[in-house]
Scaffold this active site. Structure first.
Site, short mmCIF file in Angstrom:
data_model
loop_
_atom_site.label_atom_id
_atom_site.label_comp_id
_atom_site.label_asym_id
_atom_site.label_seq_id
_atom_site.Cartn_x
_atom_site.Cartn_y
_atom_site.Cartn_z
N ASP A 202 46.94 39.58 39.43
CA ASP A 202 46.13 40.67 38.89
C ASP A 202 46.28 41.94 39.75
O ASP A 202 46.98 41.92 40.78
CB ASP A 202 44.65 40.26 38.75
CG ASP A 202 44.10 39.56 39.99
OD1 ASP A 202 44.76 39.59 41.04
OD2 ASP A 202 43.00 39.00 39.92
N ASN B 181 31.32 33.66 40.11
CA ASN B 181 30.87 33.47 38.72
C ASN B 181 31.86 32.64 37.90
O ASN B 181 31.74 32.55 36.69
CB ASN B 181 30.63 34.83 38.05
CG ASN B 181 31.91 35.67 37.97
OD1 ASN B 181 32.98 35.21 38.32
ND2 ASN B 181 31.79 36.91 37.52
N HIS C 299 35.17 33.17 37.71
CA HIS C 299 36.35 33.86 37.17
C HIS C 299 37.63 33.42 37.87
O HIS C 299 37.61 33.01 39.03
CB HIS C 299 36.19 35.40 37.18
CG HIS C 299 36.31 36.08 38.49
ND1 HIS C 299 35.42 37.02 38.94
CD2 HIS C 299 37.25 35.99 39.48
CE1 HIS C 299 35.80 37.48 40.12
NE2 HIS C 299 36.90 36.87 40.47
N GLU D 169 36.89 37.59 33.67
CA GLU D 169 35.46 37.45 33.90
C GLU D 169 34.83 36.56 32.82
O GLU D 169 35.44 36.34 31.76
CB GLU D 169 34.81 38.85 33.86
CG GLU D 169 35.32 39.79 34.94
CD GLU D 169 34.69 39.54 36.32
OE1 GLU D 169 34.34 38.38 36.63
OE2 GLU D 169 34.57 40.51 37.08
C1 GLP Z 1 38.88 38.38 43.13
C2 GLP Z 1 40.31 38.21 42.57
C3 GLP Z 1 40.63 36.76 42.34
C4 GLP Z 1 40.14 35.99 43.54
C5 GLP Z 1 38.64 35.95 43.51
C6 GLP Z 1 38.02 35.28 44.72
O1 GLP Z 1 38.08 39.24 42.41
N1 GLP Z 1 40.61 38.93 41.40
O2 GLP Z 1 42.02 36.60 42.15
O3 GLP Z 1 40.63 34.68 43.48
O4 GLP Z 1 38.10 37.21 43.23
O5 GLP Z 1 38.18 36.08 45.86
P1 GLP Z 1 38.00 35.52 47.32
O6 GLP Z 1 39.13 34.61 47.57
O7 GLP Z 1 38.04 36.74 48.20
O8 GLP Z 1 36.68 34.83 47.36
#
Ligand code: GLP
Length: 269
Positions: free
Chosen positions: A67, A136, A138, A143
């Site tokens: 992403d 949440n 995602h 989302e």
């Molecule tokens: C972000 C990214 C995801 C990531 C997730 C968790 O918003 N878009 O690809 O896996 O949230 O992030 P983190 O690993 O910092 O908890």
């Protein structure tokens, strides 16, 4: 789904690294799908370390980012292109032409997303997709309420996600509220999916994804339909799972299955 509960973050990363390494041994031209965020950093560090020791190389490999923030230039320190370069690409021998990412400022969003999908298909699909998980539920930036069949496209971020990622941005700096993300349908086509999570703030997302119903309200729950997904988590992230003992039992006795196949007799558990 295979649920792998590890003692700490380093063990989570070692497990994920081993899976990538074994797949690379089988297929040097491995196609990787890579997430950003805090969670996969340790895996990337292990891949770099292993590359530096000469155990693995990426000369034939390809990588696709999961992403990107819409509106950020590639050289913006918070862009995912910047993150991937800083935390992995510039340390290994992945060829420039084999590094693929979504653009933060594409000329035509829909066309760019279509081309990204086409590119993934043209190289035979993603072999190993590494995912984190939002609190949440995602995956990527899909989302809650994202179509479970969605393809790569633009998405508006939830306020929750914007808040969770605010820490990466400078005080007062405007946070992007749009993104481009591989769709859930796109992610589901990866041959192997590794979901990594650690810490208490992931316990709801993990239990809802693993033991809850399949619902667009928890995008990661759709992974229950994938034939090869491994959820690699620590005790904190696993704390609300009701079948922890069973998951451990399965994991610890996995070798038994191979023994039956090789010697054709029941294993002693
Ligand atoms: C972000 C990214 C995801 C990531 C997730 C968790 O918003 N878009 O690809 O896996 O949230 O992030 P983190 O690993 O910092 O908890």
């Amino acid at each position: 789904m295979e649920i792998i509960i590890k003692n700490d973050y380093d063990e989570i990363c070692s497990e994920a690294y081993q899976i990538v390494f074994q797949e690379w041994q089988r297929k040097n031209n491995i196609v990787l799908g890579l997430a950003t965020g805090r969670t996969p950093l340790g895996v990337y560090a292990k891949l770099i370390n292993s590359y530096k020791k000469g155990e693995i190389n990426f000369s034939e490999a390809r990588a696709f980012s999961l992403d990107e923030y819409l509106g950020l230039k590639e050289d913006h320190p918070q862009s995912f292109a910047y993150y991937m370069n800083k935390n992995l690409y510039r340390h290994i021998d992945l060829k420039k032409e084999n590094i693929h990412g979504l653009q933060g400022l594409p000329e035509d969003i829909d066309e760019h997303c279509r081309q990204y999908e086409a590119l993934i298909k043209s190289v035979g699909g993603i072999d190993v997709q590494i995912l984190g998980i939002g609190s949440n539920g995602h995956i990527g930036f899909n989302e809650p309420s994202s179509s479970l069949a969605s393809r790569t496209r633009a998405k508006t971020l939830t306020k929750e996600t914007i808040e969770a990622n605010r820490g990466y941005f400078r005080d007062g700096e405007e946070m992007p509220c749009y993104s481009l993300t591989m769709g859930i349908g796109t992610i589901m086509e990866a041959k192997t999916i590794l979901v990594l999570a650690f810490g208490k703030n992931k316990e709801d997302a993990v239990v809802n994804s693993v033991e809850g119903p399949i619902t667009a309200a928890v995008p990661a729950s759709v992974l229950q339909l994938h034939p090869d997904v491994k959820i690699i988590i620590d005790e904190d992230a696993a704390s609300r799972l009701t079948r922890k003992d069973y998951y451990r039992w399965v994991y610890n006795n996995k070798k038994g299955i191979t023994q039956i196949r090789s010697v054709n007799k029941p294993p002693v558990l």
